[in-house]
Each structure stands twice: as C-alpha cells, then as structure tokens.
Design an enzyme around this catalytic site. Structure first.
Site, mmCIF file in Angstrom:
data_model
loop_
_atom_site.group_PDB
_atom_site.id
_atom_site.type_symbol
_atom_site.label_atom_id
_atom_site.label_comp_id
_atom_site.label_asym_id
_atom_site.label_seq_id
_atom_site.Cartn_x
_atom_site.Cartn_y
_atom_site.Cartn_z
ATOM 1 N N ALA A 50 0.647 -1.111 0.473
ATOM 2 C CA ALA A 50 0.045 -0.489 0.300
ATOM 3 C C ALA A 50 0.708 1.632 0.310
ATOM 4 O O ALA A 50 0.772 2.171 -0.410
ATOM 5 C CB ALA A 50 -1.006 0.247 1.621
ATOM 6 N N ASP A 234 -4.143 -2.334 3.571
ATOM 7 C CA ASP A 234 -4.368 -1.745 2.616
ATOM 8 C C ASP A 234 -5.851 -0.284 2.875
ATOM 9 O O ASP A 234 -5.276 0.787 1.813
ATOM 10 C CB ASP A 234 -4.996 -2.439 1.602
ATOM 11 N N ASN A 244 -6.618 -6.283 4.266
ATOM 12 C CA ASN A 244 -5.367 -6.496 3.829
ATOM 13 C C ASN A 244 -5.519 -8.261 3.543
ATOM 14 O O ASN A 244 -6.694 -8.787 3.340
ATOM 15 C CB ASN A 244 -4.294 -6.626 5.457
ATOM 16 N N LYS A 245 -4.116 -8.323 2.751
ATOM 17 C CA LYS A 245 -4.215 -9.392 1.832
ATOM 18 C C LYS A 245 -4.375 -10.937 2.614
ATOM 19 O O LYS A 245 -5.032 -10.826 3.744
ATOM 20 C CB LYS A 245 -2.307 -9.674 2.048
#
Ligand code: MRU
Length: 337
Positions: A50, A234, A244-245
């Site tokens: 990010a 993110d 997030n991931k």
C-alpha cells in the site's frame, strides 16, 4: 541493511522499481516512463504494497504530465489517464491517496508536482521509523521485555514502502533492540509475498525466521509458538476494520481464540475515515490462473472455477491495536480512528 532496499525511486525523469515478480531469484530494476507501463507494473505486482503504491501514484502523475507534453494529450486525456492510474488497483486506499495528494498541484506546474511526490516518499520513510518505534514499544510493554516470536503475513517491509516497512518495520526495530527470537512468515498464497519477499528481506537483515504455509498459522498460534501477530493494511475504516492480504482474517481469528495480540501497523495514509466500517471496502478479485497454475504449470482440472480475492477484511473486534506513525489506537478498548 534492509533499509537500503529501494522499492521505488524517481531518477532522470523516470520511475525505477525493483521487479518484485522476479524476487528472490533475480534482482532486476524496471525503468518506467509511461502511465501505461506503470499501470501494468502495478497490476502485475512488480510494484506493490500500500505505501509503495501511494508513492507510485504520486510519481505517476509526473509521468502523466510528461507524456501529455510529448504526446500532445489535451486536458481531458490527461485527466482520464490519471484516473486510470488512480484506479489501477482498488483496495489499497494509498494509491488513490498518492494521486490525490499531488493532483491539485498540476496547475502550479510539473516541478511542484514532482517535489510533492518526493516529499511523500520522504514522509513515508519517516513514518516507517515512527511506526517501528511505537510498535516495538507497544509489544515489549504488553508482552514483556524479552525476545519475541512473532508471526506476520504477506510483505510489509522495504519492498512495500519506501523505508523500513510497517509491520516488518516493527520487527526490524525489535531486531535492532535484540528482541526477536524468531519470525514466523506465512508464505502468503497465491503469490507468495511471504516466502519470496518477506523471507528475502529478513535474510538480508539477518533476522531469524521460518516460512510456513498459510494453513499452519492457526496451529502455530494455538500451540503457543508465537507471542503476537502483526500485519499491514491496505485500507482501514474509521471503526478499525482493516483490509489486508487474503489470509489475514484467519490469523486474526486464531489470535483472538489464543488471546494473543493481533496488531495492524499502517501509516495514516492507509486510514480511510470516509468509511465508517469495512463493509464498503472494494476487494480486488484476481485471475483464476493465480490459483489453477503454479509457475505456469497447471494444478487444477481444466476449467476449474476459483475464488481468488486478493484481500480480506478483519473486523475491528478481532484487532488489538492499530499502530500508525502518530500513535497506537486501542481498538480492543473500543477506540476508533
Ligand atoms: O497484493 P499486495 O502484495 O499489494 O498486498 C499487499 C498487502 O496486503 C500488504 O500487507 C499491505 O499492502 C500493507 S504493505 C505495508
């Protein structure tokens, strides 16, 4: 050490990025001079993470201005190319943030835009150091002043930022203080940011680590192998819900059951205060081939359908604290951002 890794730089009227698709077996830099090239580098994850995307977006506006001058774009074309760049990946708010930070300066000329983009990159480096210190202090205070076993997911280091990193920046700061026993790095399917990128950074920084399949994270947590987990973000909603991931949510749930801290470490630029909670975060869905193929080899029956979200959203109730460059937000006590 790892702070010398420069994921993204501006030099000689071009952006230079480390091609993260090739790591860890090849360390190659790509020169980017056109908006199209930058969008494709972002979409194939040659440049990713990010905060790095925020800087890429800001430098990309300079590329757009240069291309407008040489290719004689009118102002509508310039504007639509900048929009395309801003929207190249939808989940990380930083990309749009980086573009939006410098875009209003276009009327002041290219140098004003370039200076602002460079300032963003510099501010990102400083914010990494601040998060590193705040996060390290927080963990040692909460868990105890001793070497820690920590779990992390995806890559949140120098490759994902312009400095030492967010969650990985905290780990690097703890290592500097002699307070890391071992890092458990989730491999991070399907694109392996953990085993390809985080392990590469940890070995360069000489921080002890082991890689585990994502499916081992819950076991490592519930069997007491780690003291805490920390990840990046993110996009963070006002109430603390954090995208997030993919796989981050499972780590958070396991930490919640095991009653160990689950920290989100991210700059203020990843906080989207325009959204009250995570329900409206746009999750990028990626190509089937990332799941059905490994290194180009087919691993699933022809025509297999997939579910391949690049990110998940961890509800605030499973997050202990959010660490930014300003402070630790006490999410478990109900604080919002
Ligand atoms: O798809 P990616 O590799 O760009 O996803 C990156 C992540 O999810 C990171 O954890 C996040 O951007 C934070 S980076 C400091």
């Amino acid at each position: 050490m790892s702070s010398q890794i420069r994921s993204i730089q501006w030099r000689d009227d071009a952006i230079y990025v480390i091609d993260q698709t090739l790591l860890p077996t090849a360390e190659k830099t790509i020169e980017i001079k056109h908006v199209d090239q930058l969008i494709s580098a972002i979409q194939k994850l040659a440049v990713r993470g990010a905060p790095a995307l925020g800087v890429a977006g800001a430098y990309g506006v300079v590329l757009a201005l240069d291309e407008a001058a040489t290719a004689h774009w009118d102002s509508d074309r310039l504007s639509s190319e900048i929009d395309r760049l801003r929207d190249a990946r939808p989940t990380a708010v930083n990309l749009a943030w980086g573009v939006n930070q410098v875009r209003p300066l276009i009327s002041q000329g290219r140098e004003a835009v370039l200076n602002a983009a460079m300032n963003l990159a510099q501010a990102d480096q400083l914010s990494n150091l601040a998060m590193g210190n705040i996060g390290a202090d927080w963990l040692l205070h909460r868990i105890g002043d001793r070497p820690l076993n920590l779990l992390t997911h995806c890559n949140t280091g120098s490759l994902a930022t312009t400095g030492t990193g967010t969650a990985l920046g905290v780990i690097k700061e703890l290592a500097k203080r002699g307070k890391i026993k071992e890092v458990f790095a989730d491999e991070t399917r399907p694109l392996l940011q953990g085993s390809r990128l985080t392990a590469w950074e940890l070995s360069k920084a000489q921080i002890p680590y082991r890689i585990q399949p994502d499916g081992a994270a819950a076991m490592a947590i519930l069997s007491g192998k780690v003291d805490a987990a920390l990840i990046g973000a993110d996009r963070i909603a006002k109430n603390g819900d954090s995208a997030n991931k993919i796989g981050s949510l499972g780590v958070a749930l396991a930490c919640h059951i095991a009653k160990i801290p689950f920290l989100v470490v991210a700059p203020e630029s990843s906080v989207d205060r325009s959204i009250a909670d995570g329900s409206s975060i746009h999750i990028e869905i990626r190509a089937d081939a990332e799941i059905t193929h490994i290194a180009g080899k087919q691993m699933a029956p022809e025509g297999a359908k997939t579910f391949n979200p690049a990110f998940d959203v961890t509800p605030a109730r499973f997050i202990t604290a959010v660490i930014t460059e300003l402070r630790a937000y006490d999410i478990e006590a109900g604080e919002s951002l």
